[in-house]
Design an enzyme around this catalytic site. Structure first.
Site, PDB file in Angstrom:
ATOM      1  N   ASP A 151      56.739  45.428 -17.375  1.00  0.00           N
ATOM      2  CA  ASP A 151      57.566  45.345 -16.171  1.00  0.00           C
ATOM      3  C   ASP A 151      57.095  46.259 -15.029  1.00  0.00           C
ATOM      4  O   ASP A 151      57.812  46.444 -14.061  1.00  0.00           O
ATOM      5  CB  ASP A 151      59.054  45.570 -16.496  1.00  0.00           C
ATOM      6  CG  ASP A 151      59.278  46.822 -17.300  1.00  0.00           C
ATOM      7  OD1 ASP A 151      58.404  47.694 -17.257  1.00  0.00           O
ATOM      8  OD2 ASP A 151      60.320  46.918 -17.971  1.00  0.00           O
ATOM      9  N   CYS A 154      55.643  71.814  14.604  1.00  0.00           N
ATOM     10  CA  CYS A 154      54.506  72.418  13.909  1.00  0.00           C
ATOM     11  C   CYS A 154      53.994  71.529  12.781  1.00  0.00           C
ATOM     12  O   CYS A 154      52.792  71.334  12.618  1.00  0.00           O
ATOM     13  CB  CYS A 154      54.897  73.758  13.306  1.00  0.00           C
ATOM     14  SG  CYS A 154      55.386  74.936  14.540  1.00  0.00           S
ATOM     15  N   ASP A 182      65.794  45.963 -17.593  1.00  0.00           N
ATOM     16  CA  ASP A 182      64.971  45.273 -18.569  1.00  0.00           C
ATOM     17  C   ASP A 182      65.705  45.389 -19.903  1.00  0.00           C
ATOM     18  O   ASP A 182      66.497  46.302 -20.086  1.00  0.00           O
ATOM     19  CB  ASP A 182      63.615  45.994 -18.608  1.00  0.00           C
ATOM     20  CG  ASP A 182      62.750  45.538 -19.746  1.00  0.00           C
ATOM     21  OD1 ASP A 182      62.466  44.340 -19.804  1.00  0.00           O
ATOM     22  OD2 ASP A 182      62.351  46.379 -20.559  1.00  0.00           O
TER      23      ASP A 182
HETATM   24  P1  ADP Z   1      61.684  42.196 -22.267  1.00  0.00           P
HETATM   25  O1  ADP Z   1      61.873  41.634 -20.900  1.00  0.00           O
HETATM   26  O2  ADP Z   1      62.899  42.014 -23.091  1.00  0.00           O
HETATM   27  O3  ADP Z   1      61.190  43.593 -22.280  1.00  0.00           O
HETATM   28  P2  ADP Z   1      59.053  41.002 -22.648  1.00  0.00           P
HETATM   29  O4  ADP Z   1      58.889  40.267 -21.361  1.00  0.00           O
HETATM   30  O5  ADP Z   1      58.256  42.217 -22.857  1.00  0.00           O
HETATM   31  O6  ADP Z   1      60.594  41.272 -22.978  1.00  0.00           O
HETATM   32  O7  ADP Z   1      58.775  39.978 -23.837  1.00  0.00           O
HETATM   33  C1  ADP Z   1      59.518  38.800 -23.946  1.00  0.00           C
HETATM   34  C2  ADP Z   1      59.429  38.176 -25.304  1.00  0.00           C
HETATM   35  O8  ADP Z   1      58.088  37.840 -25.614  1.00  0.00           O
HETATM   36  C3  ADP Z   1      59.880  39.063 -26.416  1.00  0.00           C
HETATM   37  O9  ADP Z   1      61.257  38.980 -26.605  1.00  0.00           O
HETATM   38  C4  ADP Z   1      59.131  38.473 -27.609  1.00  0.00           C
HETATM   39  O10 ADP Z   1      59.816  37.371 -28.128  1.00  0.00           O
HETATM   40  C5  ADP Z   1      57.840  38.005 -26.997  1.00  0.00           C
HETATM   41  N1  ADP Z   1      56.778  38.999 -27.159  1.00  0.00           N
HETATM   42  C6  ADP Z   1      56.331  39.878 -26.250  1.00  0.00           C
HETATM   43  N2  ADP Z   1      55.341  40.641 -26.762  1.00  0.00           N
HETATM   44  C7  ADP Z   1      55.190  40.258 -28.041  1.00  0.00           C
HETATM   45  C8  ADP Z   1      54.343  40.672 -29.117  1.00  0.00           C
HETATM   46  N3  ADP Z   1      53.459  41.663 -28.998  1.00  0.00           N
HETATM   47  N4  ADP Z   1      54.470  40.026 -30.294  1.00  0.00           N
HETATM   48  C9  ADP Z   1      55.358  39.029 -30.442  1.00  0.00           C
HETATM   49  N5  ADP Z   1      56.173  38.610 -29.475  1.00  0.00           N
HETATM   50  C10 ADP Z   1      56.104  39.187 -28.289  1.00  0.00           C
HETATM   51 MG    MG Z   2      60.392  45.601 -21.882  1.00  0.00          MG
END
Ligand code: ADP
Ligand code: MG
Length: 689
Positions: A583, A16, A377
């Site tokens: 992510d 069904c 993450d």
């Molecule tokens: P995670 O994988 O730990 O969540 P992200 O990929 O989001 O980290 O970010 C990686 C790195 O990039 C952070 O650890 C930081 O050093 C830098 N970063 C990301 N976004 C910002 C921001 N808005 N201002 C300053 N640094 C940033």
């Molecule tokens: Mg993150």
């Protein structure tokens, strides 16, 4: 696009669901359809400009079923005279009287009363040249009546009706356990309008209204505390009954219990859009989405019915015993087989929702059970995502410390990344003015750039500065390395092409992150990985504290998905657990995307297959355990019903079981499968003594 759930009537068995699904899919403007025979519901996503609920209902009606929108209003118990058990009781009485008085007319009446819905359904199928379980049963009943076996005919019809009622009753109970998510939402709210306080139905509360919540009352709407202070039990939403302190400025959720003090809450959403209502809708939709196993089974049932008819005809040809052939027909119906998967999944999804784990469909239970690797993450997932500024270093004389922080905060003002928010909060706590930046740009996984007073400001990783041709001197690099060693993320600040400072932020691991990792290990998950965009040393320091050995650092957001893919190739099914900041693609790529937190961004909730409402990582292990148990229960159901069917068919062919015994056995097997699945509703709960 609009997604709605409908109640479908007349789906008794097997094929069904596939027919209703096809009928809906053939309507122009319909994008997604999923029909669940066990719950009697259809989930349909359609374009409201091209079609309407009425038109969909008409299409289903043309296919021989009924369809309507289920009533969500808290329905009171139906009056006793509307009870579906009445006809069954009357039939049973008639059979008793007919048997006692040896009166065939009474038995014929009982048969007609009990069998009429079955026969009617069967005729509707036959009119469309379809064969279903009802056809088998109806044939059996009519055939036995026509050879004068009135008692048998009446009893078989009665048993079938009784079995259906019991099945519906059990499944309805399971459904109610989900519906009861909404039972925590109060029906009325006390609203302050001007000088007056009024009690109004909760549907009438609009965003911006002030609600007064006394101790002991459930909070009526999602909102922000204006004044007052209290402990709140958020178990209705997060599944966790630890109290959370709430004061002015804190977010509260509809359906949670205000325990100790009085709160004045400003509503941020209407009740219908509240987190709790969204969760309830999501869970209901999830239960609709059938699992892959279930789909193949539906198809299976489609050719099983003709096969069973062939077996019955064979029996008739060899034995010339019509009752025996009818018995074969009735025991052969693969109802239990078809029910095994959906009932277990519905129960598991309901159980998980109670724990604050939203599983968006049955297929994710299968994925969770098969997991070989789990990827976390770092920021906001393994850590609390509430970093704070721990150290500020100036590298050039033009700015004092406040100016440096203000500069970085302006650039970070629009950032949704936790480290950016930490900088802005730090500036706020120093009471520094933070105006809006011009030309803000987020460089995912690296930092941000913005224009402040006409000059470019960069805040972020070394790679971000280097990409913008800002050279790091030896002094800067040494500072970076020294701080990374301690697990502190260091953000470099550049102004007008020159490095002018560095801000250290540090984030604590979540309270039970270590336990969560250990639990996954106990479940024999081969590989547990931390995947982060942060520097390797920072990442390693956090990983050691939560007990993760394998760290992949400096991974840009766009490469996270590729890393997941290669882990899948090396190990098998991979889950990605993230908070949705940078992510979402990785969540979508993984075999199972798990998003954290009600406060998680919407992109994460859309990309995720499982959403954890509470920020409690141990729920990942709970989901894996529940999923494995669900698959076990499904397998038990399938094996049992298959063996039972085969055994019953062969005994029926040999004439060992009577017609009535066969009908009873058939219904009992369905019930056994359903009741076994319902055990999942108690999964992981402490046993009551
Ligand atoms: P995670 O994988 O730990 O969540 P992200 O990929 O989001 O980290 O970010 C990686 C790195 O990039 C952070 O650890 C930081 O050093 C830098 N970063 C990301 N976004 C910002 C921001 N808005 N201002 C300053 N640094 C940033
Ligand atoms: Mg993150």
């Amino acid at each position: 696009m609009k997604t709605e759930i409908f109640k479908v009537g007349g789906m008794n068995c097997a094929s069904c669901a596939a027919k209703v699904e096809k009928a809906l899919r053939d309507v122009a403007g319909v994008a997604e359809v999923s029909v669940n025979a066990a719950t009697g519901r259809a989930l349909c996503t359609f374009d409201p400009r091209q079609t309407s609920a009425d038109r969909l209902a008409a299409a289903v009606k043309a296919a021989g079923y009924s369809m309507e929108k289920p009533q969500h209003a808290p329905s009171g118990a139906a009056p006793w005279w509307r009870s579906p058990w009445w006809p069954v009781a009357v039939v049973a009485a008639l059979i008793g009287a007919g048997w006692g008085l040896r009166s065939d007319p009474l038995l014929v009446g009982a048969t007609a009363l009990a069998a009429y819905p079955i026969i009617w359904g069967a005729l509707k199928r036959l009119a469309r040249r379809e064969i279903s379980a009802e056809v088998l049963v109806a044939t059996g009943v009519i055939a036995s009546a026509s050879i004068g076996e009135f008692l048998a005919a009446a009893e078989v019809a009665l048993i079938m009706r009784l079995g259906d009622l019991l099945e519906n009753y059990t499944i309805e109970r399971c459904r109610r356990s989900i519906g009861s998510l909404l039972e925590h939402m109060p029906l009325t709210a006390r609203v302050r309008r001007g000088q007056q306080e009024q009690e109004v139905p909760v549907e009438e509360v609009a965003a911006g209204d002030l609600c007064i919540v006394r101790p002991g009352e459930n909070i009526p709407v999602d909102g922000v505390v204006e004044s007052g202070r209290s402990a709140v039990n958020q178990a209705a939403i997060t599944g966790e009954s630890a109290f959370v302190d709430k004061a002015a400025g804190d977010e509260v959720f509809s359906g949670t219990l205000n325990v100790s003090g009085a709160l004045i809450v400003r509503a941020t959403r209407a009740a219908a859009e509240s987190t709790l209502a969204r969760i309830a809708a999501l869970v209901e939709a999830a239960q609709q989405r059938a699992a892959p196993i279930q789909r193949t089974l539906d198809r299976w049932a489609g050719w099983m019915v003709p096969l069973m008819i062939a077996l019955a005809l064979l029996t008739l040809a060899f034995t010339h015993d019509i009752v025996r052939a009818i018995t074969v027909l009735i025991v052969a119906c693969p109802c239990a087989l078809v029910l095994a998967t959906p009932t277990a999944m519905v129960a598991a999804i309901a159980r998980a929702a109670r724990e604050g784990v939203l599983i968006k469909g049955g297929q994710y239970l299968e994925a969770a059970a098969r997991l070989k690797a789990v990827v976390f993450d770092k920021t906001g997932t393994l850590t609390r995502g509430e970093p704070s500024v721990t150290d500020v270093k100036r590298f050039c004389p033009e700015h004092n410390e406040s100016e440096l922080i203000a500069l970085a905060a302006v650039a970070e003002k629009m950032s949704e990344h936790p480290v950016g928010r930490a900088v802005v909060q730090h500036a706020d706590s120093m009471r520094l003015p933070v105006p809006d930046p011009a030309a803000f740009q987020a460089h995912h996984g690296e930092g941000v750039s913005a224009e402040v007073n006409g000059q470019r400001v960069l805040v972020g990783k070394r790679s971000l500065l280097e990409k913008h041709d800002v050279a790091l001197a030896q002094e800067h690099r040494a500072h970076l390395e020294a701080h990374n060693e301690h697990g502190h993320t260091t953000l470099m600040v550049a102004h007008d092409g020159r490095v002018c400072g560095a801000i250290c932020v540090s984030d604590e691991p979540r309270a039970r992150a270590e336990d969560a990792v250990a639990e996954l290990r106990r479940l024999a998950i081969e590989k547990i990985v931390m995947l982060t965009g942060d520097q390797p040393r920072v990442a390693r320091s956090i990983a050691t504290r939560v007990g993760i050995e394998h760290v992949e650092a400096n991974v840009m957001p766009e490469h996270k998905a590729a890393r997941i893919e290669s882990l899948r190739q090396a190990h098998g099914a991979v889950a990605m657990v993230g908070d949705g900041v940078n992510d979402a693609p990785a969540l979508a790529t993984a075999d199972l995307g798990v998003a954290m937190g009600v406060s998680g961004t919407d992109a994460a909730h859309d990309a995720a297959d499982i959403a954890l409402i509470a920020d409690d990582l141990s729920k990942v292990a709970f989901a894996v355990g529940l999923s494995r148990h669900t698959l076990r229960i499904i397998r038990q159901g399938l094996a049992f019903s298959l063996l039972f069917n085969v055994a019953m068919i062969s005994t029926a062919m040999h004439g060992v079981v009577s017609l009535i015994g066969g009908a009873m056995a058939h219904q009992v097997s369905s019930l056994v499968v359903i009741l076994n699945a319902m055990r999942l509703l108690r999964y992981g709960k402490p046993r009551r003594h």
